[in-house]
Write an enzyme that holds these catalytic residues in place. Structure first.
Site, mmCIF file in Angstrom:
data_model
loop_
_atom_site.group_PDB
_atom_site.id
_atom_site.type_symbol
_atom_site.label_atom_id
_atom_site.label_comp_id
_atom_site.label_asym_id
_atom_site.label_seq_id
_atom_site.Cartn_x
_atom_site.Cartn_y
_atom_site.Cartn_z
ATOM 1 N N ASP A 78 -6.876 19.491 -15.650
ATOM 2 C CA ASP A 78 -7.231 18.130 -16.079
ATOM 3 C C ASP A 78 -6.793 18.008 -17.536
ATOM 4 O OD1 ASP A 78 -8.471 15.836 -17.065
ATOM 5 O OD2 ASP A 78 -10.136 15.984 -15.639
ATOM 6 N N TYR B 109 -15.594 17.498 -17.162
ATOM 7 C CA TYR B 109 -16.030 16.144 -16.835
ATOM 8 C C TYR B 109 -17.070 16.180 -15.714
ATOM 9 C CZ TYR B 109 -15.740 11.158 -15.937
ATOM 10 O OH TYR B 109 -16.039 9.835 -15.774
ATOM 11 N N ARG C 36 0.833 -1.213 0.000
ATOM 12 C CA ARG C 36 0.000 0.000 0.000
ATOM 13 C C ARG C 36 0.865 1.260 0.000
ATOM 14 N NH1 ARG C 36 -1.946 1.958 4.508
ATOM 15 N NH2 ARG C 36 -2.133 -0.054 5.557
ATOM 16 N N LYS D 9 -7.905 6.726 -20.430
ATOM 17 C CA LYS D 9 -8.199 7.167 -21.783
ATOM 18 C C LYS D 9 -6.979 6.930 -22.679
ATOM 19 C CE LYS D 9 -11.975 8.363 -19.684
ATOM 20 N NZ LYS D 9 -12.158 9.678 -19.067
HETATM 21 C C1 LIG Z 1 -12.710 10.003 -17.761
HETATM 22 C C2 LIG Z 1 -12.315 11.306 -17.211
HETATM 23 C C3 LIG Z 1 -12.087 11.473 -15.846
HETATM 24 C C4 LIG Z 1 -12.303 10.354 -14.860
HETATM 25 O O1 LIG Z 1 -11.406 9.300 -15.060
HETATM 26 P P1 LIG Z 1 -11.663 7.794 -14.569
HETATM 27 O O2 LIG Z 1 -10.392 7.119 -14.939
HETATM 28 O O3 LIG Z 1 -12.878 7.302 -15.301
HETATM 29 O O4 LIG Z 1 -11.906 7.848 -13.106
HETATM 30 C C5 LIG Z 1 -11.678 12.710 -15.404
HETATM 31 N N1 LIG Z 1 -11.518 13.744 -16.248
HETATM 32 C C6 LIG Z 1 -11.742 13.632 -17.563
HETATM 33 C C7 LIG Z 1 -11.559 14.820 -18.463
HETATM 34 C C8 LIG Z 1 -12.150 12.412 -18.084
HETATM 35 O O5 LIG Z 1 -12.382 12.305 -19.397
#
Ligand SMILES: *Cc1c(COP(=O)(O)O)cnc(C)c1O
Length: 370
Positions: free
Chosen positions: A174, A104, A52, A199
């Site tokens: 982000d 998001y 962890r 992604k």
């Molecule tokens: C998908 C996404 C998230 C969240 O990511 P997860 O891996 O699904 O938790 C956050 N910000 C953006 C811009 C996203 O496209």
């Protein structure tokens, strides 16, 4: 190995890899350990002791991503874990926070619902602005998302970071849609960059992962501590899969952007299509700014069909494009965002161009539009 002076493709292939040793793998496999051997006495300093708290597989990927972004990278089990860990580490009761109205959706939900007990002053601004005078006054943290998901609008990271800093606010970006190859927010003045590596970074639609990178090592330590004490940790196998996949990030993005460009060309002016947006499209309202601040284009664009039925019909007729949420994978996918509650029209589609052949994809999409 540090790869700072090398090109994107080389850095993706080499990043976080050990120096070559005869008889050892090029990229070591995932290390599966709950406890590690302590070595016959109390823990020796700087050795792994419990899964962890640390794992060499995380560190290898953190080194690869952090090296690209120019910061200390802290790997987390999903993009939302990256967002929630950073916001919980930085925000205090009664703080003001700036969020995008059009970013998001789960980020807004998290701040409104899960952080409700902090009594935050939440200021929501659309990514393309306007960003009124005084909007950063008294703010602790500004969270930007550019290009925004799903609208693909762009904001000026360097200019907003300068304004936010002079008001005493921190700036996090982000960077999910851009990836570290598409945009380097820390170099543009942001204090933190975070992403869903679910992604394009991992890019095969088989892993959930996220990270935060920061320039300040004390903040990085705080994030590591939050990860260790919350117990929400990435799996070594997922981390290794993402690292393995990063080797082709440069290639995948290049093909995805090429496919997006070809599709945008084919859809431009199509009678069934409206609201076509892609930062790489010269007539896009974000194009000039995106060209200045981004290093390359990605494969995600958006448009509108008449309604939800038209999107359903498109999917029925297409052989190559499938309906799936998420984006950035090797398969071309579309997502009708209104089904998840995004404030967009019923026929709004986010299209994630995959790595198929452009000619096949264009022919398929044009045919599916009827
Ligand atoms: C998908 C996404 C998230 C969240 O990511 P997860 O891996 O699904 O938790 C956050 N910000 C953006 C811009 C996203 O496209």
């Amino acid at each position: 190995m540090t790869t700072g002076e090398l090109g994107d493709g080389t850095r993706c292939v080499q990043g976080g890899h050990p120096e070559p040793v005869a008889g050892k793998p090029l990229l070591p496999g995932p290390v599966f350990a709950a406890p590690y051997h302590l070595g016959g006495s109390d823990r020796a300093a700087d050795t792994d002791f419990y899964g962890r708290a640390g794992n060499p597989t995380w560190r290898a990927l953190e080194s690869a991503i952090g090296d690209l972004e120019g910061g200390h990278c802290v790997l987390l089990p999903s993009g939302m874990a990256a967002i929630s860990t950073l916001l919980r580490a930085v925000l205090e009761p009664g703080d003001a926070v700036v969020l995008p109205t059009d970013g998001y959706y789960a980020t807004r939900q998290f701040v409104h619902d899960e952080l409700a007990e902090l009594g935050l002053d939440i200021r929501e601004i659309p990514t393309p602005g306007p960003w009124p005078d005084g909007v950063f006054d008294g703010v602790r943290l500004v969270l930007l998302e550019t290009p925004s998901n799903p609208g693909l609008d762009v904001c000026d990271i360097a200019a907003l970071a300068e304004r936010a800093h002079s008001a005493g606010a921190w700036v996090a970006v982000d960077n999910t849609t851009a990836t570290p190859l598409g945009q380097r927010p820390l170099e543009l003045g942001a204090d933190a960059v975070l992403a869903s590596d679910t992604k394009a970074l991992s890019g095969h639609s088989d892993v959930l992962l996220g990270h935060v990178s920061v320039r300040d090592s004390a903040l990085a330590d705080r994030l590591v501590r939050a990860r260790t004490l919350s117990g929400a940790i990435p799996g070594p196998f997922e981390s290794w899969l993402a690292h393995r996949s990063m080797g082709t990030l440069d290639l995948r993005l290049a093909r995805q952007a090429e496919n997006a460009a070809a599709l945008v060309d084919a859809l431009r002016g199509h009678p069934a299509v409206s609201g076509l947006r892609w930062p790489g499209m010269p007539e896009d309202p974000s194009h000039e700014l995106a060209r200045r601040q981004m290093r390359r284009w990605g494969g995600v664009f958006r448009f509108e069909l008449a309604d939800a039925r038209a999107v359903e019909e498109f999917l029925r007729r297409s052989r190559l494009v499938v309906g799936a949420t998420s984006f950035g994978g090797v398969h071309s996918t579309i997502d009708r965002r209104a089904q998840w509650g995004d404030p967009v029209p019923e026929g709004f589609v986010r299209f994630s161009a995959g790595c198929e052949d452009s000619a096949d994809l264009v022919a398929d999409v044009v045919n599916a539009l009827g």
